[in-house]
Enzyme design. Structure first.
Site, PDB file in Angstrom:
ATOM      1  N   SER A  62       0.853  -1.196   0.000  1.00  0.00           N
ATOM      2  CA  SER A  62       0.000   0.000   0.000  1.00  0.00           C
ATOM      3  C   SER A  62       0.885   1.242   0.000  1.00  0.00           C
ATOM      4  O   SER A  62       2.108   1.146   0.081  1.00  0.00           O
ATOM      5  CB  SER A  62      -0.960  -0.018   1.178  1.00  0.00           C
ATOM      6  OG  SER A  62      -0.216  -0.065   2.353  1.00  0.00           O
ATOM      7  N   LYS A 113      -4.439   9.648  -8.213  1.00  0.00           N
ATOM      8  CA  LYS A 113      -4.714   8.546  -7.277  1.00  0.00           C
ATOM      9  C   LYS A 113      -6.190   8.199  -7.434  1.00  0.00           C
ATOM     10  O   LYS A 113      -7.073   8.899  -6.945  1.00  0.00           O
ATOM     11  CB  LYS A 113      -4.403   8.944  -5.836  1.00  0.00           C
ATOM     12  CG  LYS A 113      -4.573   7.774  -4.883  1.00  0.00           C
ATOM     13  CD  LYS A 113      -4.090   8.102  -3.494  1.00  0.00           C
ATOM     14  CE  LYS A 113      -4.176   6.891  -2.588  1.00  0.00           C
ATOM     15  NZ  LYS A 113      -5.517   6.316  -2.506  1.00  0.00           N
TER      16      LYS A 113
HETATM   17  S1  IVH Z   1       0.785   2.514  -7.051  1.00  0.00           S
HETATM   18  C1  IVH Z   1       3.074   0.242  -3.857  1.00  0.00           C
HETATM   19  N1  IVH Z   1      -0.644   4.228  -8.361  1.00  0.00           N
HETATM   20  O1  IVH Z   1      -4.100   3.531  -3.865  1.00  0.00           O
HETATM   21  C2  IVH Z   1       2.506   1.191  -4.787  1.00  0.00           C
HETATM   22  N2  IVH Z   1      -1.662   3.093  -6.537  1.00  0.00           N
HETATM   23  O2  IVH Z   1      -2.613   2.297  -0.884  1.00  0.00           O
HETATM   24  C3  IVH Z   1       1.499   0.544  -5.595  1.00  0.00           C
HETATM   25  N3  IVH Z   1      -3.999   3.682  -6.179  1.00  0.00           N
HETATM   26  O3  IVH Z   1      -4.506   0.338  -3.007  1.00  0.00           O
HETATM   27  C4  IVH Z   1       0.356   1.359  -5.867  1.00  0.00           C
HETATM   28  N4  IVH Z   1      -4.164   5.130  -7.822  1.00  0.00           N
HETATM   29  O4  IVH Z   1      -4.452   0.577  -5.508  1.00  0.00           O
HETATM   30  C5  IVH Z   1      -0.613   3.356  -7.336  1.00  0.00           C
HETATM   31  N5  IVH Z   1      -1.791   5.765  -9.635  1.00  0.00           N
HETATM   32  C6  IVH Z   1      -1.781   4.896  -8.639  1.00  0.00           C
HETATM   33  C7  IVH Z   1      -2.898   4.645  -7.827  1.00  0.00           C
HETATM   34  C8  IVH Z   1      -2.804   3.738  -6.783  1.00  0.00           C
HETATM   35  C9  IVH Z   1      -4.799   4.540  -6.837  1.00  0.00           C
HETATM   36  C10 IVH Z   1      -4.413   2.865  -5.025  1.00  0.00           C
HETATM   37  C11 IVH Z   1      -3.733   1.559  -4.900  1.00  0.00           C
HETATM   38  C12 IVH Z   1      -3.632   1.314  -3.416  1.00  0.00           C
HETATM   39  C13 IVH Z   1      -4.034   2.615  -2.817  1.00  0.00           C
HETATM   40  C14 IVH Z   1      -3.037   3.159  -1.829  1.00  0.00           C
END
Ligand code: IVH
Length: 529
Positions: free
Chosen positions: A99, A132
């Protein structure tokens, strides 16, 4: 037979085709449907009309029906029709789904940046900025270019297999576009989202059918994607954005930006808002510009993600607990607005619980027009000293229905009297009682509000699944004293409720209306799992 670029939909009769011709046409149609799907869902740039697409799709279906031996599991016609299952299988992720650390303040992002600044050998293209997405996190796996499975995040190590539901989403290709760098194994992270327009339409329909609306698009998407019956997923307004690499076998991309360029070449949708940046100034600018673009995107985002671009630097930085040291989520403040509260109304729920709702002068809060807000209970109203006529600050934390955060003092303005909880149920007149923070009506099914709620609840899809028995019908049945308890539903006869020109299903005149309906799944595709 080029159905990709200039499709001719004047097809020959099925019988006039040899087996080889049928095979070739099925193959050509399969590629064409996948290609036009990609243009439509991924590129947002269709090249053929919906009618032509439908004609190609239908022709392929006709050919497959005529020669079932030509069916394959990655046929685009297999998007629909998988039979229900009893539970979702567990799936171990190709690698852990971590996360993100999330922060609200610019200072905290600056600290993140300082902590890792000495790792970079140059200023250029240090970070990739992304929206995000406020959706459901999934792993999606392709082997030798074919979709293999998709799974929810679960505990990060293993999730639930939602392949069959994912396959009903148009933006998921069953096969990747042919490309020289096609990896033999590709596990990606993506976010399933429900665009705002579809969400609002769905909620409107739910309310019309007497169901509780979903609080936000994420909840709506989450309920759908974990369905056991894929036919309930099809036609739902879901889409997905790919944003991160989990595992790859084959030629790896050079860096994250390189991956984000390759994904759409393979037919996978990425955000058009992704941006490569070099300095902290640009990071701030991106955050600001996305905050401004937020309400025009057509789907919910709750911040931006800042990621190190270079994979080697990512590896050096590693992870702490359950989140990487190479990325951070910079969240947005909740959406706030100021409006006037016109009234406080009392609502009696199915269980007799009494909730208070603030009626507001309609105001746009981040793209959603809001005219009601939750106040929960009388204690909250007293604590916040909120009265009818007050100017109030409301806040939407991602949910459509906002909270009333506080009242704004207005000098010299005469205020109305404090809110007083009625002593009797406004619906049935029974004396209400208080238990912990909430008041309740003890009327049970003698209270029309509770009876109506009970009927709607009983008829709901998850319960008896009685179609057309939503809040309007339940309200009318109670109003006209035709139903006094659930059992009465089974005594209703067509003549009792017949409206002129109403087209009833084939039920004999003297039978009761509620007949069991048996549905058969559409067969045709062999589904795994
Ligand atoms: S990268 C370890 N990129 O936000 C990094 N996550 O905890 C991997 N999320 O459940 C995630 N948009 O699914 C990444 N552009 C984005 C994202 C994203 C939404 C979600 C992800 C995770 C949560 C943060």
């Amino acid at each position: 037979m080029d159905f990709k670029h200039d499709p001719d939909t004047n097809f020959k009769d099925l019988e006039a085709l040899s087996l080889q011709e049928t095979k070739d046409q099925v193959q050509a149609l399969r590629e064409a449907v996948a290609y036009h799907n990609y243009l439509y869902y991924v590129k947002n740039r269709p090249e053929i009309s919906d009618e032509t697409y439908d004609a190609l799709f239908a022709r392929r279906q006709d050919l497959e029906n005529a020669r079932p031996e030509l069916q394959s599991n990655d046929s685009p016609t297999c998007r629909v029709g998988a039979p229900p299952v009893n539970s979702l299988k567990k799936r171990k992720h190709a690698s852990a789904m971590l996360s993100l650390d999330a922060v609200l303040e610019e200072d905290e992002v600056a600290q993140f940046q300082h902590r890792i600044a000495d790792r970079f050998s140059s200023e250029k293209d240090r970070y990739v900025m992304e929206p995000k997405f406020d959706g459901i996190s999934v792993e999606v796996v392709f082997r030798n270019g074919s979709f293999e499975y998709g799974a929810t995040r679960g505990d990060g190590e293993e999730g639930e297999d939602i392949s069959r539901n994912l396959k009903t989403i148009g933006a998921l290709p069953f096969r990747l576009q042919k490309n020289k760098d096609l990896p033999s194994f590709l596990a990606l992270r993506a976010e399933i989202i429900m665009p705002m327009e579809g969400f609002m339409a769905r909620n409107k329909k739910r309310v019309q059918n007497g169901k509780e609306p979903f609080a936000n698009p994420r909840n709506a998407a989450s309920g759908i994607i974990r369905q056991l019956d894929p036919s309930k997923v099809q036609d739902k307004p879901l889409t997905l954005f790919f944003h991160e690499l989990l595992e790859i076998e084959g030629t790896p991309p050079e860096n994250h930006w390189d991956l984000l360029q390759k994904l759409p070449e393979w037919g996978l949708k990425v955000s058009e808002k992704n941006k490569k940046v070099s300095s902290f100034e640009e990071v701030k600018k991106y955050h600001q510009s996305m905050k401004e673009a937020r309400d025009k995107l057509g789907f919910e985002i709750d911040g931006v993600v800042m990621k190190v671009n270079d994979y080697r630097i990512r590896e050096d930085l590693g992870t702490q607990q359950r989140s990487p040291r190479w990325a951070i989520a910079w969240k947005f403040e909740h959406k706030k607005e100021i409006t006037r509260l016109t009234d406080i109304v009392v609502q009696v729920g199915r269980t007799g619980k009494i909730t208070l709702v603030a009626l507001l002068e309609p105001v746009d809060v981040g793209g959603v027009t809001v005219s009601r807000a939750t106040l929960h209970n009388a204690d909250e109203v007293r604590q916040k000293d909120i009265r009818s006529g007050d100017k109030v600050r409301i806040e939407r934390a991602g949910d459509v229905i906002p909270e009333v955060v506080e009242r704004l003092k207005e000098k010299g303005r005469l205020r109305s009297k404090p809110f007083a909880m009625p002593e009797k149920c406004p619906v049935c007149g029974a004396g209400i009682f208080k238990e912990e923070a909430y008041h309740y009506c003890p009327g049970g099914l003698a209270c029309r509000a509770q009876l109506e709620g009970a009927i709607i609840h009983y008829a709901a899809r998850q319960a008896m699944n009685i179609t057309h028995l939503g809040n309007k019908t339940a309200g009318a049945l109670v109003e006209k004293n035709m139903v006094k308890d659930i059992g009465d539903l089974y005594e209703l006869r067509i003549d009792d409720i017949k409206k002129p020109n109403h087209n009833y299903h084939e039920v004999s005149e003297n039978s009761t209306i509620l007949q069991p309906v048996i549905q058969f799944p559409i067969s045709g595709c062999a589904f795994q799992g």
